[in-house]
Design an enzyme around this catalytic site. Structure first.
Site, short mmCIF file in Angstrom:
data_model
loop_
_atom_site.label_atom_id
_atom_site.label_comp_id
_atom_site.label_asym_id
_atom_site.label_seq_id
_atom_site.Cartn_x
_atom_site.Cartn_y
_atom_site.Cartn_z
N SER A 142 2.12 3.05 12.77
CA SER A 142 3.42 3.61 13.14
C SER A 142 3.18 4.85 14.01
O SER A 142 2.12 5.48 13.94
CB SER A 142 4.18 4.02 11.87
OG SER A 142 5.27 4.87 12.20
N TYR A 155 4.64 8.50 3.76
CA TYR A 155 4.58 7.36 4.68
C TYR A 155 3.73 7.71 5.90
O TYR A 155 2.85 6.94 6.29
CB TYR A 155 6.00 6.97 5.12
CG TYR A 155 6.04 5.86 6.14
CD1 TYR A 155 5.74 4.54 5.77
CD2 TYR A 155 6.37 6.11 7.48
CE1 TYR A 155 5.78 3.52 6.71
CE2 TYR A 155 6.41 5.09 8.41
CZ TYR A 155 6.12 3.79 8.02
OH TYR A 155 6.15 2.78 8.95
N1 LIG Z 1 10.88 -0.91 11.04
C1 LIG Z 1 10.36 0.18 11.62
O1 LIG Z 1 11.09 1.06 12.16
C2 LIG Z 1 8.87 0.34 11.66
C3 LIG Z 1 8.32 1.27 12.56
C4 LIG Z 1 6.96 1.45 12.61
C5 LIG Z 1 6.13 0.72 11.79
N2 LIG Z 1 6.67 -0.18 10.91
C6 LIG Z 1 5.74 -0.92 10.04
O2 LIG Z 1 5.87 -2.30 10.28
C7 LIG Z 1 5.55 -3.03 9.09
C8 LIG Z 1 6.65 -4.02 8.80
O3 LIG Z 1 7.86 -3.30 8.63
P1 LIG Z 1 9.28 -4.01 8.80
O4 LIG Z 1 10.14 -3.12 9.60
O5 LIG Z 1 9.13 -5.42 9.19
O6 LIG Z 1 9.79 -3.91 7.28
P2 LIG Z 1 10.44 -5.03 6.32
O7 LIG Z 1 11.39 -5.87 7.06
O8 LIG Z 1 10.93 -4.27 5.12
O9 LIG Z 1 9.19 -5.93 5.93
C9 LIG Z 1 8.19 -5.45 5.08
C10 LIG Z 1 7.29 -6.62 4.72
O10 LIG Z 1 6.26 -6.15 3.84
C11 LIG Z 1 6.25 -6.98 2.68
N3 LIG Z 1 5.86 -6.24 1.49
C12 LIG Z 1 6.39 -5.08 1.04
N4 LIG Z 1 5.84 -4.77 -0.15
C13 LIG Z 1 4.95 -5.75 -0.45
C14 LIG Z 1 4.10 -6.01 -1.55
N5 LIG Z 1 4.06 -5.20 -2.62
N6 LIG Z 1 3.32 -7.12 -1.52
C15 LIG Z 1 3.37 -7.96 -0.46
N7 LIG Z 1 4.17 -7.78 0.60
C16 LIG Z 1 4.96 -6.68 0.60
C17 LIG Z 1 7.68 -7.49 2.55
O11 LIG Z 1 7.72 -8.72 1.85
P3 LIG Z 1 8.27 -8.93 0.36
O12 LIG Z 1 9.34 -7.92 0.10
O13 LIG Z 1 8.72 -10.34 0.38
O14 LIG Z 1 7.06 -8.72 -0.49
C18 LIG Z 1 8.05 -7.71 4.00
O15 LIG Z 1 7.60 -8.96 4.42
C19 LIG Z 1 5.34 -1.99 8.00
O16 LIG Z 1 3.96 -1.76 7.81
C20 LIG Z 1 6.02 -0.77 8.56
O17 LIG Z 1 5.47 0.42 8.03
C21 LIG Z 1 8.01 -0.39 10.83
#
Ligand SMILES: NC(=O)c1ccc[n+]([C@@H]2O[C@H](COP(=O)([O-])OP(=O)(O)OC[C@H]3O[C@@H](n4cnc5c(N)ncnc54)[C@H](OP(=O)(O)O)[C@@H]3O)[C@@H](O)[C@H]2O)c1
Length: 266
Positions: A142, A155
């Site tokens: 991130s 985070y």
């Molecule tokens: N959205 C943003 O603004 C943003 C910005 C920068 C970086 N990121 C990074 O991008 C990545 C994905 O984020 P996103 O925006 O796609 O969020 P999201 O839609 O909430 O997806 C998060 C994913 O992680 C999985 N996950 C969470 N806890 C878990 C666990 N205990 N075991 C296995 N899987 C788990 C969730 O699946 P389940 O709940 O089904 O387990 C889901 O598939 C993250 O690493 C986040 O930090 C996001």
């Protein structure tokens, strides 16, 4: 014996960025292993990708926040005879609010999912890639990795860990035929992510990008030799300005633009 077909393993594939990454690889004909907790969501995605692209898609529902979770994913792949030539560590989540009020269980869960599981998955799958002299590890970090973000301190620290580990690994494995790099997106349009974090997205004062910018950045990372890839020009500018501003100001501004600071006093 005919060599087993290779698979790309994507963690966090049930929704959001991980799901978009999985769909993108599927569209270019790559076989997949989808990992997350939500089995039904993974199975629905797998079924649609199989029917649309005729690829092989496996579902491995696992909680990466539990000790042993990554080991069970590795065991699953080994038992199925799957050759993982690409690992995308995307599972992760954020929590917004004062650090001193984060519940202990939440703190542990975030450390496990965002850091320990990512490191363990890499530790488990990387050696075979090095043996085959072929493979890639993509770590989704991130923009928060580049400074502490008040209101998102834990985070941002977990994402700094991801970038630091990635940079060191890149140097360790250079010349092995295997690549490792980190993608560092700014804010991405995903209400599920903000809701999980307790982040009021209306307070975010910087542009929020579409998930496709992460895909494009990842694709760029796959063909370039970059170790850290930032999706947008704005992201690169934010990091560049850190070179000329006092560090304390950088941290304060990060909290301000993220709209996370006000929560501290709530
Ligand atoms: N959205 C943003 O603004 C943003 C910005 C920068 C970086 N990121 C990074 O991008 C990545 C994905 O984020 P996103 O925006 O796609 O969020 P999201 O839609 O909430 O997806 C998060 C994913 O992680 C999985 N996950 C969470 N806890 C878990 C666990 N205990 N075991 C296995 N899987 C788990 C969730 O699946 P389940 O709940 O089904 O387990 C889901 O598939 C993250 O690493 C986040 O930090 C996001």
């Amino acid at each position: 014996m005919k060599p087993a077909a290779c698979h790309t393993l994507v963690t966090g594939a049930s929704m959001g960025i991980g799901k978009a990454i999985a769909a993108d690889f599927a569209a270019s004909g790559e076989n997949l292993v989808l990992v997350a907790r939500s089995r039904t969501l993974l199975e629905e995605l797998a079924a649609s990708l199989v029917s649309e692209y005729g690829i092989d898609v496996r579902v491995c529902s696992e909680d990466l926040g539990e000790p042993g979770g990554p080991g069970r994913v590795f065991e699953y792949c080994s038992k199925q005879g799957l050759v993982i030539d690409r690992l995308v560590n995307c599972a992760g989540f954020s929590v917004v609010g004062s650090f001193v009020r984060i519940p202990r269980a939440e703190l542990h869960q975030m450390a496990m999912v965002n850091m320990v599981a990512l490191a363990e998955m890499t530790r488990l799958f990387l050696p075979a890639m090095i043996d085959r002299r072929k493979g890639t590890v993509v770590n989704i970090a991130s923009l928060a990795a580049f400074q502490g973000v008040p209101g998102m301190g834990l985070y941002s620290a977990t994402k700094s860990f991801v970038v630091t580990l990635t940079e060191a690994l890149d140097a360790e494995i250079r010349g092995s035929g295997v690549r490792v790099f980190a993608v560092c997106p700014g804010f991405i349009d995903n209400d599920q992510f903000y809701n999980r974090a307790g982040h009021d997205r209306k307070r975010i004062l910087v542009p929020i990008s579409e998930p496709r910018v992460v895909i494009k950045a990842m694709r760029r990372g796959l063909i370039s030799g970059s170790v850290v890839v930032m999706p947008t020009l704005f992201d690169r500018l934010m990091v560049f300005t850190q070179r000329v501003l006092p560090r304390r100001l950088v941290v304060m501004l990060a909290g301000y633009f993220a709209g996370a600071g006000e929560k501290l006093s709530s």
